[in-house]
Write a protein that holds these residues in place. Structure first.
Motif, PDB file in Angstrom:
ATOM      1  N   GLY A   1       0.813  -1.205   0.000  1.00  0.00           N
ATOM      2  CA  GLY A   1       0.000   0.000   0.000  1.00  0.00           C
ATOM      3  C   GLY A   1       0.848   1.257   0.000  1.00  0.00           C
ATOM      4  O   GLY A   1       1.698   1.428   0.879  1.00  0.00           O
ATOM      5  N   ALA A   2       0.622   2.149  -0.969  1.00  0.00           N
ATOM      6  CA  ALA A   2       1.408   3.390  -1.090  1.00  0.00           C
ATOM      7  C   ALA A   2       0.583   4.619  -0.753  1.00  0.00           C
ATOM      8  O   ALA A   2       0.738   5.672  -1.364  1.00  0.00           O
ATOM      9  CB  ALA A   2       1.994   3.508  -2.500  1.00  0.00           C
ATOM     10  N   GLY A   3      -0.297   4.475   0.230  1.00  0.00           N
ATOM     11  CA  GLY A   3      -0.990   5.637   0.757  1.00  0.00           C
ATOM     12  C   GLY A   3      -0.143   6.296   1.827  1.00  0.00           C
ATOM     13  O   GLY A   3       1.036   5.964   2.001  1.00  0.00           O
ATOM     14  N   PRO A   4      -0.706   7.251   2.586  1.00  0.00           N
ATOM     15  CA  PRO A   4       0.060   7.901   3.648  1.00  0.00           C
ATOM     16  C   PRO A   4       0.683   6.912   4.627  1.00  0.00           C
ATOM     17  O   PRO A   4       1.812   7.114   5.090  1.00  0.00           O
ATOM     18  CB  PRO A   4      -0.989   8.783   4.337  1.00  0.00           C
TER      19      PRO A   4
ATOM     20  N   ASN B   1      -1.704   3.172 -10.117  1.00  0.00           N
ATOM     21  CA  ASN B   1      -0.575   3.704 -10.885  1.00  0.00           C
ATOM     22  C   ASN B   1       0.028   4.950 -10.249  1.00  0.00           C
ATOM     23  O   ASN B   1       0.764   5.689 -10.902  1.00  0.00           O
ATOM     24  CB  ASN B   1      -1.025   4.023 -12.316  1.00  0.00           C
ATOM     25  N   CYS B   2      -0.298   5.184  -8.970  1.00  0.00           N
ATOM     26  CA  CYS B   2       0.186   6.387  -8.304  1.00  0.00           C
ATOM     27  C   CYS B   2       0.163   6.173  -6.789  1.00  0.00           C
ATOM     28  O   CYS B   2      -0.471   5.248  -6.294  1.00  0.00           O
ATOM     29  CB  CYS B   2      -0.691   7.584  -8.667  1.00  0.00           C
ATOM     30  N   ILE B   3       0.859   7.045  -6.072  1.00  0.00           N
ATOM     31  CA  ILE B   3       0.760   7.012  -4.623  1.00  0.00           C
ATOM     32  C   ILE B   3      -0.554   7.660  -4.198  1.00  0.00           C
ATOM     33  O   ILE B   3      -1.177   8.393  -4.966  1.00  0.00           O
ATOM     34  CB  ILE B   3       1.954   7.746  -3.953  1.00  0.00           C
TER      35      ILE B   3
ATOM     36  N   SER C   1      11.283   3.469  -2.537  1.00  0.00           N
ATOM     37  CA  SER C   1      11.209   2.489  -3.623  1.00  0.00           C
ATOM     38  C   SER C   1       9.778   1.974  -3.754  1.00  0.00           C
ATOM     39  O   SER C   1       9.225   1.433  -2.793  1.00  0.00           O
ATOM     40  CB  SER C   1      12.158   1.317  -3.350  1.00  0.00           C
ATOM     41  N   LEU C   2       9.196   2.139  -4.938  1.00  0.00           N
ATOM     42  CA  LEU C   2       7.802   1.757  -5.166  1.00  0.00           C
ATOM     43  C   LEU C   2       7.661   0.935  -6.435  1.00  0.00           C
ATOM     44  O   LEU C   2       8.375   1.147  -7.411  1.00  0.00           O
ATOM     45  CB  LEU C   2       6.919   2.999  -5.283  1.00  0.00           C
ATOM     46  N   VAL C   3       6.726   0.006  -6.418  1.00  0.00           N
ATOM     47  CA  VAL C   3       6.341  -0.737  -7.615  1.00  0.00           C
ATOM     48  C   VAL C   3       4.842  -0.507  -7.806  1.00  0.00           C
ATOM     49  O   VAL C   3       4.046  -0.889  -6.949  1.00  0.00           O
ATOM     50  CB  VAL C   3       6.636  -2.242  -7.480  1.00  0.00           C
ATOM     51  N   PHE C   4       4.459   0.133  -8.911  1.00  0.00           N
ATOM     52  CA  PHE C   4       3.063   0.455  -9.177  1.00  0.00           C
ATOM     53  C   PHE C   4       2.400  -0.615 -10.045  1.00  0.00           C
ATOM     54  O   PHE C   4       3.051  -1.512 -10.565  1.00  0.00           O
ATOM     55  CB  PHE C   4       2.944   1.818  -9.860  1.00  0.00           C
TER      56      PHE C   4
ATOM     57  N   ILE D   1       0.014  -9.885  -8.882  1.00  0.00           N
ATOM     58  CA  ILE D   1      -0.367  -9.948 -10.285  1.00  0.00           C
ATOM     59  C   ILE D   1      -0.287  -8.539 -10.846  1.00  0.00           C
ATOM     60  O   ILE D   1      -0.522  -7.555 -10.162  1.00  0.00           O
ATOM     61  CB  ILE D   1      -1.789 -10.526 -10.469  1.00  0.00           C
ATOM     62  N   GLY D   2       0.077  -8.451 -12.091  1.00  0.00           N
ATOM     63  CA  GLY D   2       0.228  -7.164 -12.754  1.00  0.00           C
ATOM     64  C   GLY D   2       0.788  -7.414 -14.130  1.00  0.00           C
ATOM     65  O   GLY D   2       0.376  -8.346 -14.826  1.00  0.00           O
TER      66      GLY D   2
END
Length: 430
Positions: free
Chosen positions: A39-42, A65-67, A122-125, A146-147
Motif C-alpha cells: 500500500g502506497a498511501g500515507p 498507478n500512483c501514490i 522504492s515503489l512498484v506500481f 499480479i500485474g
C-alpha cells in the motif's frame, strides 16, 4: 547449523528457485532484504520513511498507478483536510509553511508526492497483491502479486498498509436495479456540476455525505440527505481553535467524559439542537464513541445552515427504490433523479492475507485495539488501522520502524550486504 549458515542456505535456495522458475517461464521470484510494504498511501509512505531513517530499506507495492490513490482517484474536487495541517503531517517532514490551515486535496497530494520523492522511496506500481503467506518451513513471507508480470516477493517482514478505506462499501437496497437514474458511490463523485438542477439523494451522513450535499447545493442541485443512525455534529472550530486540537489539549488535563460534556455544551451553543434538524446525537459522547467504535464525529463546514434553511432536506432510512421514486421507512415517497452513496469504505485484508490470528476475518482490522494493533507474529505488522487518523498512522509507523530496526541491526554485517546486493540487482520503479 548456526543462524548465519541457515540464512545463507535459505538465501541460496530462494535464488536457485528464482532462476529455476525463470527457466520454466513460471513465477518470477524476488528476494527483498527489508520489509515489503503493501500500500502506497500515507500509511505506507510513513512506514517506509521511518524505516529508512533507521537504515532499513523497504519496498512498497501499490495496485494503482500512483501514490495515495484514494486521494488522487476517489475523492471529490472540493475536499480539504478536516483537521489542521499540523495534525495530518507525516513523520520527519512538515507541510510547507505557505499551505493554509486546512490544505486542499491538491495540496495534500502534492505534499505526499514530494514526501516520496524527498525520501527516495522504492515503489512498484500497478501491482496487486493476490496473497501473502508466511512459510513456516523457511521462515520467510511469500507475497504473490499480479500485474504486468506475476511475481513472488520473498522477505522477512510484511507491513500491511492498505488501510481502512481499501474497498467501497455499497449497500444492497431493494429496487436498485429498477431505479432509472445514476447510482454512484462517492468514490466516483467529483463535482456537483453534472447534477445541476436535479433532485439528488445522498445516502450517508458522515463527513463525506455532509460535504457532498453542500457541494450539490452550491451547484444548484436539490440535495436530500438520508440519516439512518444517530450522529455527532461538531463545529470545525471552537474558541478560535480547531475543535480537534482543543480536544487533544483538554485531554491532557481532564478525563474524556468531561471533555465530551464540554464539546457537547459548546456545540449546543454554537449549532443549536441538531435533533430538531433530524440529526439525533448518540448516547456516548463524541470522543468516547470514537474510541470505542472508531466512528468519527462530523465537523460542520456549513451544511447545517443549509439544512436549517430547508435547502438540504433530512430524510429517514430507505425502504426501497422504484423507477424514479424512493420510498422511505417512515412511509414518505419522493422523486429523485440521482443517488449518491456516501456509505464509506472497508478493509480488504481478509481477501489476500493468509493469516487470521492478527487480522480479523470479519472486518479486516487488527484484533487488538489501539495502541496494540501494530504488531503481529512472524514479522507481520499493520499501519493505518488504528482509527486515529494520520496521527495514529505516524505512531504506528514509528513503532514498526523501531521494532524492525532492532532486528535489522542484529543481523550479521557480513550477511546483510550480500542480501542487499541480490535485491538491488532487480529494477524497481521509483
Amino acid at each position: 547449523m548456526d543462524d548465519l549458515a541457515y540464512l545463507k542456505e535459505i538465501e541460496g535456495k530462494i535464488l536457485y528457485d528464482h532462476f529455476e522458475d525463470k527457466m520454466k517461464n513460471s513465477v518470477k521470484r524476488v528476494w527483498v532484504p527489508g520489509p515489503v510494504i503493501i500500500g502506497a498511501g500515507p500509511s505506507g509512505l510513513a512506514a517506509a520513511t521511518c524505516l529508512k531513517a533507521r537504515g532499513v530499506p523497504s519496498l512498497i507495492l501499490e495496485r494503482a498507478n500512483c501514490i495515495a490513490s484514494l486521494w488522487q482517484l476517489k475523492t471529490y474536487d472540493r475536499l480539504r483536510l478536516h483537521l489542521p495541517k499540523q495534525f495530518c503531517e507525516l513523520p520527519l517532514l512538515p507541510f510547507p509553511s505557505e499551505f493554509p490551515t486546512y490544505p486542499t486535496k491538491q495540496q495534500f497530494v502534492a505534499y505526499m508526492e514530494g514526501y516520496a520523492l524527498h525520501f527516495n522511496l522504492s515503489l512498484v506500481f500497478n501491482t496487486t497483491v493476490a496473497s501473502a503467506e508466511f512459510d513456516k518451513g523457511c521462515g520467510f513471507w511469500k507475497v504473490k502479486t499480479i500485474g504486468a508480470e506475476e511475481t513472488e516477493y520473498v522477505c522477512r517482514w510484511v507491513v500491511v498498509a492498505t488501510g481502512e478505506n481499501a474497498e467501497e462499501v455499497v449497500p444492497r437496497i431493494e429496487g436498485m436495479g429498477e431505479f432509472s437514474g445514476p447510482i454512484v458511490h462517492t468514490s466516483k463523485y467529483k463535482t456537483g456540476e453534472e447534477f445541476c438542477g436535479k433532485r439528488v439523494l445522498v445516502v450517508g451522513c458522515g463527513n463525506s455525505g455532509m460535504e457532498v450535499c453542500l457541494d450539490l447545493y452550491n451547484y444548484d442541485a436539490q440535495p436530500s440527505l438520508v440519516v439512518r443512525d444517530s450522529v455527532h455534529v461538531l463545529p470545525q472550530e471552537m474558541l478560535g481553535r480547531s475543535t480537534f486540537g482543543l480536544s487533544m489539549w483538554l485531554l491532557k488535563w481532564l478525563p474524556m467524559w468531561l471533555v465530551d460534556r464540554f464539546l457537547l455544551l459548546m456545540s449546543r451553543l454554537m449549532l443549536g439542537d441538531t435533533a430538531q434538524l433530524g440529526l439525533t446525537r448518540p448516547s456516548l459522547g463524541p470522543l468516547q464513541l470514537k474510541k470505542e467504535s472508531g466512528k468519527t464525529p462530523v465537523l460542520d463546514i456549513g451544511t447545517l445552515e443549509k439544512i436549517r434553511s430547508g435547502h438540504i432536506k433530512v430524510l429517514s432510512g430507505i425502504k426501497r427504490l422504484k423507477r424514479d421514486t424512493v420510498e422511505f421507512l417512515d412511509g414518505r415517497v419522493e422523486n429523485f433523479e440521482a443517488i449518491i452513496l456516501a456509505t464509506g469504505y472497508k478493509s480488504n485484508v481478509p481477501t489476500w492475507l493468509k493469516e487470521t490470528s492478527f487480522f480479523s476475518e470479519k472486518d479486516g482490522f487488527p484484533r487488538k485495539p489501539f495502541p496494540d494493533g501494530w504488531k503481529g507474529e512472524n514479522g507481520l505488522y499493520a499501519v493505518g488501522f488504528a482509527k486515529r487518523g494520520l496521527l495514529g498512522t505516524s505512531m504506528d509507523a514509528k513503532r514498526i520502524a523501531e521494532d524492525i530496526g532492532h532486528q535489522w541491526n542484529a543481523m550479521p554485517n557480513n550477511l546483510r550486504p550480500s542480501i542487499m546486493h541480490h535485491c538491488h540487482s532487480h529494477e524497481f520503479r521509483k
